[in-house]
Design an enzyme around this catalytic site. Sequence first.
Site, PDB file in Angstrom:
ATOM      1  N   VAL A 125      -2.343  -0.539   5.043  1.00 15.02           N
ATOM      2  CA  VAL A 125      -3.557  -0.727   5.848  1.00 15.02           C
ATOM      3  C   VAL A 125      -4.644  -0.900   4.791  1.00 15.02           C
ATOM      4  O   VAL A 125      -5.094   0.066   4.192  1.00 15.02           O
ATOM      5  CB  VAL A 125      -3.813   0.471   6.781  1.00 15.02           C
ATOM      6  CG1 VAL A 125      -5.141   0.308   7.517  1.00 15.02           C
ATOM      7  CG2 VAL A 125      -2.663   0.622   7.782  1.00 15.02           C
ATOM      8  N   PRO A 126      -5.007  -2.156   4.522  1.00 10.03           N
ATOM      9  CA  PRO A 126      -5.733  -2.498   3.285  1.00 10.03           C
ATOM     10  C   PRO A 126      -7.224  -2.147   3.252  1.00 10.03           C
ATOM     11  O   PRO A 126      -8.086  -3.020   3.181  1.00 10.03           O
ATOM     12  CB  PRO A 126      -5.508  -4.005   3.185  1.00 10.03           C
ATOM     13  CG  PRO A 126      -5.416  -4.460   4.604  1.00 10.03           C
ATOM     14  CD  PRO A 126      -4.708  -3.337   5.328  1.00 10.03           C
ATOM     15  N   CYS A 127      -7.516  -0.861   3.251  1.00 11.65           N
ATOM     16  CA  CYS A 127      -8.916  -0.432   3.164  1.00 11.65           C
ATOM     17  C   CYS A 127      -9.529  -0.826   1.819  1.00 11.65           C
ATOM     18  O   CYS A 127     -10.749  -0.894   1.685  1.00 11.65           O
ATOM     19  CB  CYS A 127      -9.045   1.057   3.424  1.00 11.65           C
ATOM     20  SG  CYS A 127      -8.064   2.108   2.359  1.00 11.65           S
ATOM     21  N   HIS A 128      -8.699  -1.124   0.825  1.00  9.32           N
ATOM     22  CA  HIS A 128      -9.212  -1.567  -0.478  1.00  9.32           C
ATOM     23  C   HIS A 128      -9.884  -2.934  -0.381  1.00  9.32           C
ATOM     24  O   HIS A 128     -10.628  -3.327  -1.277  1.00  9.32           O
ATOM     25  CB  HIS A 128      -8.099  -1.585  -1.542  1.00  9.32           C
ATOM     26  CG  HIS A 128      -7.005  -2.573  -1.268  1.00  9.32           C
ATOM     27  ND1 HIS A 128      -5.958  -2.292  -0.416  1.00  9.32           N
ATOM     28  CD2 HIS A 128      -6.801  -3.827  -1.720  1.00  9.32           C
ATOM     29  CE1 HIS A 128      -5.146  -3.340  -0.369  1.00  9.32           C
ATOM     30  NE2 HIS A 128      -5.638  -4.296  -1.148  1.00  9.32           N
ATOM     31  N   ARG A 129      -9.645  -3.662   0.710  1.00  7.24           N
ATOM     32  CA  ARG A 129     -10.235  -5.000   0.878  1.00  7.24           C
ATOM     33  C   ARG A 129     -11.637  -4.949   1.500  1.00  7.24           C
ATOM     34  O   ARG A 129     -12.241  -5.983   1.731  1.00  7.24           O
ATOM     35  CB  ARG A 129      -9.305  -5.873   1.726  1.00  7.24           C
ATOM     36  CG  ARG A 129      -7.969  -6.130   1.024  1.00  7.24           C
ATOM     37  CD  ARG A 129      -7.069  -7.040   1.823  1.00  7.24           C
ATOM     38  NE  ARG A 129      -5.749  -7.068   1.194  1.00  7.24           N
ATOM     39  CZ  ARG A 129      -4.609  -7.211   1.850  1.00  7.24           C
ATOM     40  NH1 ARG A 129      -4.620  -7.365   3.163  1.00  7.24           N
ATOM     41  NH2 ARG A 129      -3.465  -7.216   1.203  1.00  7.24           N
TER      42      ARG A 129
END
Length: 161
Positions: A125-129
């Site tokens: 779940v790409p919260c880094h994006r």
Amino acid sequence: MSELYKLDYQSPIGVIEISGTNKAICSIMFAERDMKLNGMQERTPKVLVECFNQLDEYFKGERREFTFPYILDGTIFQKNVWNALTGILYADTGSYKDIAVTIGNEKAIRAVGSANGRNKLSIVVPCHRIIGSNGKLTGYAGGLWRKEWLLQHERRFKLET
């Protein structure tokens, strides 16, 4: 509740602890420690092995999406935010406002930021994006240096294809 299993993955940016049941992954979190849960064992559930292998492919630049089952454990609002995060494509970025608009609550920018920070499924779940609306990096539970590394990693492999 089902028995919880754990497995460590040694990534280029530190140890990632994978936790899950026989059926789904519950968390993928950076661990500020050395490997301790190393090596799969005979009783390691298939879903943890699959998560481990898919993370390995991601870090090798061979995978952009994840297909193993996982559990989103949070409020309805948090789940809406996390589901919206999965819509940000590999090597792309978005802002808290973008996510707020996507979930139909454009005034909930701070709440989106809070939910983003509670994401337990790093990378998948790409919260880094998520970056600031000004284009600058914003907070990341794994550390801003990891966020920067992950974004550069994805951009590098996106350019190679």
